[in-house]
Design a protein around this motif. Structure first.
Motif, PDB file in Angstrom:
ATOM      1  N   ASP A 119      14.654  10.506  17.839  1.00 29.30           N
ATOM      2  CA  ASP A 119      14.337  11.814  17.271  1.00 29.30           C
ATOM      3  C   ASP A 119      14.032  12.886  18.309  1.00 29.30           C
ATOM      4  N   LYS A 120      14.123  12.539  19.589  1.00 28.67           N
ATOM      5  CA  LYS A 120      13.631  13.446  20.625  1.00 28.67           C
ATOM      6  C   LYS A 120      14.320  14.810  20.608  1.00 28.67           C
ATOM      7  N   ALA A 121      15.591  14.849  20.261  1.00 27.56           N
ATOM      8  CA  ALA A 121      16.312  16.121  20.256  1.00 27.56           C
ATOM      9  C   ALA A 121      15.876  17.049  19.127  1.00 27.56           C
ATOM     10  N   SER A 122      15.110  16.527  18.167  1.00 25.87           N
ATOM     11  CA  SER A 122      14.713  17.333  17.011  1.00 25.87           C
ATOM     12  C   SER A 122      13.372  18.020  17.197  1.00 25.87           C
ATOM     13  N   GLY A 123      12.783  17.934  18.377  1.00 30.76           N
ATOM     14  CA  GLY A 123      11.491  18.561  18.617  1.00 30.76           C
ATOM     15  C   GLY A 123      11.554  20.071  18.516  1.00 30.76           C
ATOM     16  N   ARG A 124      10.407  20.679  18.294  1.00 27.89           N
ATOM     17  CA  ARG A 124      10.340  22.141  18.246  1.00 27.89           C
ATOM     18  C   ARG A 124      10.682  22.733  19.610  1.00 27.89           C
ATOM     19  N   ARG A 125      11.193  23.943  19.575  1.00 28.77           N
ATOM     20  CA  ARG A 125      11.420  24.669  20.821  1.00 28.77           C
ATOM     21  C   ARG A 125      10.158  25.442  21.204  1.00 28.77           C
TER      22      ARG A 125
END
Length: 229
Positions: A119-125
């Protein structure tokens, strides 16, 4: 290629440079093993420039923004978390400090959202605005933490990615380029700092500067259409 930067082409060429990285050992003010830019900084090659220019479909996107273009409602949305401000001295190769012992940690991964490998790519910016008075840089690498974990961890599929994985990758001298993007006072960026190795820098500016930070789930273009120069 996970590093995509949304900015006018000429602004990106003018603001952005690249170099390799190295790890520290016994260097005053740094944790051993920290990943830092090697220098010297060079203009982007044509090939690297084409690789980082953002396609319209990019989902792990860095956007360059101007503080005057940020509407208040964008920062007050329910998904937004204000992280506060950080002060940095001038002439600092990297800026983030491990506060218990005041050593600098170098290029690193954020972990505000506590995400696993899948899920790491789905973190907030993260939004950062340079409050000045000095110039700052965003340092960011051209490889994401999922690719790094695949290269250095047999258990990558079930791991929680960490800055130590980045350090292992750099210590093995595997391919990685560090870019720095110049941010004048009033300039900012929105970047997936949970996914891309990054840090701040004031390397070529003697004046100190402060930066303000927020986390959020902003869509592309949420900070207005005014192009950075």
């Amino acid at each position: 290629m996970s590093l995509h930067i949304a900015a006018p082409a000429e602004a990106l060429r003018r603001r952005c440079e690249a170099t390799t990285v190295r790890t520290t050992s016994g260097e005053c003010g740094y944790e051993d093993g920290a990943v830092v830019p090697s220098g010297p900084w060079q203009p982007l090659s044509d090939a690297l420039f084409r690789r980082v220019m953002a396609p319209t479909t990019a989902d792990t996107l860095i956007e360059l923004v101007e503080a005057t273009a940020i509407e208040p409602h964008v920062l007050n949305a329910p998904h937004v978390t204000r992280l506060g401000c950080a002060d940095s001295p001038g002439l600092a190769l990297t800026t983030t400090v491990n506060y218990p012992d005041s050593t600098r940690i170098g290029l690193h991964l954020d972990n505000w959202d506590k995400l696993n490998y899948r899920d790491k790519a789905s973190g907030r910016r993260r939004l950062c605005v340079n409050l000045g008075p000095g110039t700052r840089y965003l340092l960011v690498c051209d490889i994401d933490i999922q690719a790094i974990c695949r290269a250095v961890r047999p258990d990558y599929a079930t791991c929680y990615p960490h800055t130590d994985d980045l350090r292992a990758y750099a210590a093995a001298t595997l391919p990685m380029t560090c870019l720095r993007i110049r941010l004048a006072p009033g300039d900012g960026y929105v970047a997936p700092t949970e996914f891309l190795p990054h840090d701040g820098s004031t390397e070529d500016c003697a004046a100190p500067s402060s930066a303000a930070f927020w986390l959020g789930r902003w869509p592309r273009g949420a900070f207005g259409s005014r192009p950075v120069r």
